[in-house]
Design a protein around this motif. Structure first.
Motif, PDB file in Angstrom:
ATOM      1  N   SER A  40     -10.689  22.416   4.659  1.00  0.00           N
ATOM      2  CA  SER A  40      -9.856  21.311   4.160  1.00  0.00           C
ATOM      3  C   SER A  40      -8.882  20.827   5.233  1.00  0.00           C
ATOM      4  CB  SER A  40      -9.059  21.769   2.938  1.00  0.00           C
ATOM      5  OG  SER A  40      -9.927  22.050   1.869  1.00  0.00           O
ATOM      6  N   ARG A  44      -8.842  17.098   7.478  1.00  0.00           N
ATOM      7  CA  ARG A  44      -7.623  16.280   7.459  1.00  0.00           C
ATOM      8  C   ARG A  44      -7.028  16.123   8.851  1.00  0.00           C
ATOM      9  NH1 ARG A  44      -8.570  18.437   2.597  1.00  0.00           N
ATOM     10  NH2 ARG A  44      -7.666  17.544   0.697  1.00  0.00           N
ATOM     11  N   THR A 113     -15.722  16.391   0.568  1.00  0.00           N
ATOM     12  CA  THR A 113     -14.395  16.140   1.128  1.00  0.00           C
ATOM     13  C   THR A 113     -14.460  15.054   2.198  1.00  0.00           C
ATOM     14  OG1 THR A 113     -13.917  18.490   0.797  1.00  0.00           O
ATOM     15  CG2 THR A 113     -12.382  17.256   2.154  1.00  0.00           C
ATOM     16  N   PRO A 185      -8.354  17.561 -12.110  1.00  0.00           N
ATOM     17  CA  PRO A 185      -7.651  18.132 -10.959  1.00  0.00           C
ATOM     18  C   PRO A 185      -8.536  18.030  -9.722  1.00  0.00           C
ATOM     19  CG  PRO A 185      -8.363  19.874 -12.472  1.00  0.00           C
ATOM     20  CD  PRO A 185      -8.805  18.584 -13.064  1.00  0.00           C
ATOM     21  N   SER A 186      -8.191  17.179  -8.783  1.00  0.00           N
ATOM     22  CA  SER A 186      -9.026  16.993  -7.590  1.00  0.00           C
ATOM     23  C   SER A 186      -8.179  16.601  -6.395  1.00  0.00           C
ATOM     24  CB  SER A 186     -10.092  15.924  -7.830  1.00  0.00           C
ATOM     25  OG  SER A 186     -10.694  15.575  -6.585  1.00  0.00           O
ATOM     26  N   ALA A 187      -8.134  17.495  -5.404  1.00  0.00           N
ATOM     27  CA  ALA A 187      -7.409  17.173  -4.164  1.00  0.00           C
ATOM     28  C   ALA A 187      -8.117  16.063  -3.401  1.00  0.00           C
ATOM     29  CB  ALA A 187      -7.303  18.426  -3.307  1.00  0.00           C
ATOM     30  N   GLN A 188      -9.424  15.951  -3.606  1.00  0.00           N
ATOM     31  CA  GLN A 188     -10.159  14.893  -2.898  1.00  0.00           C
ATOM     32  C   GLN A 188      -9.762  13.521  -3.434  1.00  0.00           C
ATOM     33  OE1 GLN A 188     -14.337  15.872  -3.029  1.00  0.00           O
ATOM     34  NE2 GLN A 188     -14.018  17.813  -1.979  1.00  0.00           N
ATOM     35  N   ARG A 213      -4.644  21.668  -4.083  1.00  0.00           N
ATOM     36  CA  ARG A 213      -4.290  21.963  -2.682  1.00  0.00           C
ATOM     37  C   ARG A 213      -3.544  20.782  -2.066  1.00  0.00           C
ATOM     38  NH1 ARG A 213     -10.003  23.557  -0.547  1.00  0.00           N
ATOM     39  NH2 ARG A 213     -10.138  24.203  -2.711  1.00  0.00           N
ATOM     40  N   ILE A 338     -10.978  27.032  -6.907  1.00  0.00           N
ATOM     41  CA  ILE A 338     -12.137  26.312  -7.439  1.00  0.00           C
ATOM     42  C   ILE A 338     -13.444  26.672  -6.716  1.00  0.00           C
ATOM     43  CG2 ILE A 338     -11.726  24.211  -6.037  1.00  0.00           C
ATOM     44  CD1 ILE A 338     -12.929  24.331  -9.704  1.00  0.00           C
ATOM     45  N   ASP A 339     -13.379  26.883  -5.401  1.00  0.00           N
ATOM     46  CA  ASP A 339     -14.618  27.177  -4.656  1.00  0.00           C
ATOM     47  C   ASP A 339     -14.971  28.664  -4.677  1.00  0.00           C
ATOM     48  OD1 ASP A 339     -14.763  24.486  -4.080  1.00  0.00           O
ATOM     49  OD2 ASP A 339     -13.792  24.686  -2.128  1.00  0.00           O
ATOM     50  N   LYS A 366     -20.184  20.063  -7.947  1.00  0.00           N
ATOM     51  CA  LYS A 366     -20.050  20.482  -6.545  1.00  0.00           C
ATOM     52  C   LYS A 366     -21.390  20.271  -5.835  1.00  0.00           C
ATOM     53  CE  LYS A 366     -15.738  21.658  -6.985  1.00  0.00           C
ATOM     54  NZ  LYS A 366     -14.698  20.822  -6.387  1.00  0.00           N
TER      55      LYS A 366
END
Ligand SMILES: O=C(O)C1=C[C@@H](OP(=O)(O)O)[C@@H](O)[C@H](O)C1
Ligand SMILES: C=C(OP(=O)(O)O)C(=O)O
Length: 456
Positions: A40, A44, A113, A185-188, A213, A338-339, A366
């Motif tokens: 991740s 970024r 991602t 809920p998704s950081a992406q 995250r 999550i992963d 996923k």
């Protein structure tokens, strides 16, 4: 044995012959290793380098296929991306308004991602780009990102059915700032909106009911943006970003990936006599749900030398073989692990009693439907389990038979999880394809062998 995977449309990766592998019951694992850089943070770091003015130096970058595809996309959008040595990269940014339309489609391979964050990055720029990926990525939902991005002004020029890849977006330098509450809920999704917000006039706000995250928020601040993060409700956050900041290149030192560390960690817990130390593991609290759960299960995980490096908490983890017991894993913990559910299911197979993992609907979207893939794999290995709605219940036992071949469905985490299970099984476990492990943990096989694992 050699079989061919289902056609992989865009990606060079994944269209070769499948690579089966087998993990056998192994002697005690021992040693001290550093798993590769966090995936991740690596994605970024490259993307912020693309937007920044000046040269961003990245050390410890994960050189997995997912991240390498993001590096290529950054270059195609106008950055100068240079590899100086192993994990040591430089990105000369295109600057706030300097992105250019790529000449060819951007191929993100297997990476949700990479593609979702880059769609956000392009949305706030005067750029048109086509996004594509392999057969797994083409099946994954993109609407969750397209909904907020179209509200901000991005135009979907073309897409496959249901807003799936391949798709072409026309960004706009007149992006509207929005306030967006993420529906899952998704950081992406959060990150795509914030990256689009870099090009917007005014304040872009993302509200999440469950905190996910926060690497994007941290990196925004690190590169000089005006970003405010506040608590929201019981478990959530509100993130506000002022648009059109000047981002300035800043060094990024990528810590070891806790999601990769999870595999040797669980292997050490289940193989009798093991004693393994994992160094420099990122301990960001929004990533440590697996460690919390394993400690509740009775795992011997000693957190040694916890410190702050490059703005993140990191620690060395000494892990010893342990007698585990089943626990309840509450749904609100899902974003922080999550992963890690596939490999937690493997630990649960050796625990006394039932481990109940609740609220796993996001696992279905996923790289594969991980709920189904884990259940099928457990069945192939003789592990008692049940899927009830979106919950997975695993009943552990002192011995696990093993078996296979486990179908990995182009999913690196399914492949690694069942190889780990094989190391403590009676008869070993075979998996149908390990090629996709290269997306996130290219050194998995030699590193595990170095600890004493019998995998071939
Ligand atoms: O933002 C990120 O770097 C990631 C977010 C998570 O996906 P979702 O946003 O779909 O939950 C996670 O599963 C993925 O491996 C990496
Ligand atoms: C879900 C994952 O990645 P992505 O969404 O980036 O494909 C993962 O690495 O487990």
């Amino acid at each position: 044995m050699s079989a061919t995977r289902s056609a992989a449309p865009a990606s060079g990766h994944g269209d070769g012959p499948a690579q089966p592998a087998t993990a056998l019951r192994s002697p005690a694992l021992s040693g001290r290793v550093r798993v590769p850089g966090d995936k991740s943070v690596s994605h970024r770091a490259l993307i912020f380098g693309l937007f920044a003015e000046g040269i961003t130096r990245i050390t410890g970058l994960l050189e997995g296929e997912d991240v390498l595809n993001t590096a290529k996309a950054c270059a195609a959008l106008g950055a100068r991306v240079t590899r100086r040595g192993p994990g040591d990269w430089e990105v000369e940014g295109a600057g706030a308004d300097g992105l250019s339309s790529p000449a060819a489609p951007l191929d993100f391979g297997n990476s949700g991602t990479g593609v979702r964050l880059m769609m956000g990055a392009v949305a706030g720029q005067d750029v048109t780009a086509t996004f594509d990926g392999d057969a797994s990525l083409r099946r994954r939902p993109m609407k969750r990102v397209l909904d907020p991005l179209t509200a901000m002004g991005v135009e979907i020029v073309d897409s496959a059915e249901g807003g799936r890849l391949p798709l072409t977006l026309r960004g706009s330098d007149k992006t509207k700032a929005i306030t967006y509450e993420t529906p899952m809920p998704s950081a992406q999704v959060k990150s795509a909106v914030l990256l689009a917000g870099l090009g917007a006039l005014g304040e872009t706000v993302v509200i999440e009911r469950e905190a996910t995250r926060d690497h994007t928020e941290r990196m925004l601040a690190h590169f000089g943006a005006d970003v405010r993060v506040e608590p929201h409700g019981t478990h959530g956050r509100r993130i506000a970003l002022k648009g059109r900041p000047t981002l300035v290149a800043a060094p990024v030192d990528v810590p070891a990936d806790p999601s990769s560390a999870a595999f040797p960690l669980v292997a050490a817990l289940i193989v009798p006599g093991s004693d393994v130390t994992l160094t420099d593991v990122m301990m960001n609290p929004l990533r440590t749900g697996l460690i919390t759960t394993l400690l509740e299960m009775g795992a011997s995980i000693e957190v040694v030398a916890e410190r702050t490096e490059g703005g993140e908490r990191v620690a060395d983890l000494r892990v010893r073989h342990s007698r585990l017991k089943g626990v309840e894993v509450p749904p609100e913990r899902a974003p922080a692990m999550i992963d890690e559910y596939p490999v937690l299911a493997v630990a649960a197979a050796f625990a006394e009693g039932v481990t109940a993992m609740r609220g796993l609907s996001e696992l279905r979207v996923k790289e594969s439907d991980r709920l189904a893939a884990v259940a099928d794999g457990l069945a192939a290995c003789g592990v008692a389990h049940e899927v009830v709605g979106d919950d997975l219940l695993v009943t552990g036992a002192a011995t696990v038979k093993g078996g296979g071949p486990v179908a990995t469905h182009m999913d690196h985490r399914i492949a690694m999880s069942f190889l780990v299970l094989g190391l403590a099984s009676e008869e070993g476990v075979s998996v149908d394809d390990v090629a996709f492990i290269a997306t996130s943990f290219p050194t998995f096989m030699p590193m595990m062998r170095g600890l004493g694992a019998v995998i071939s």
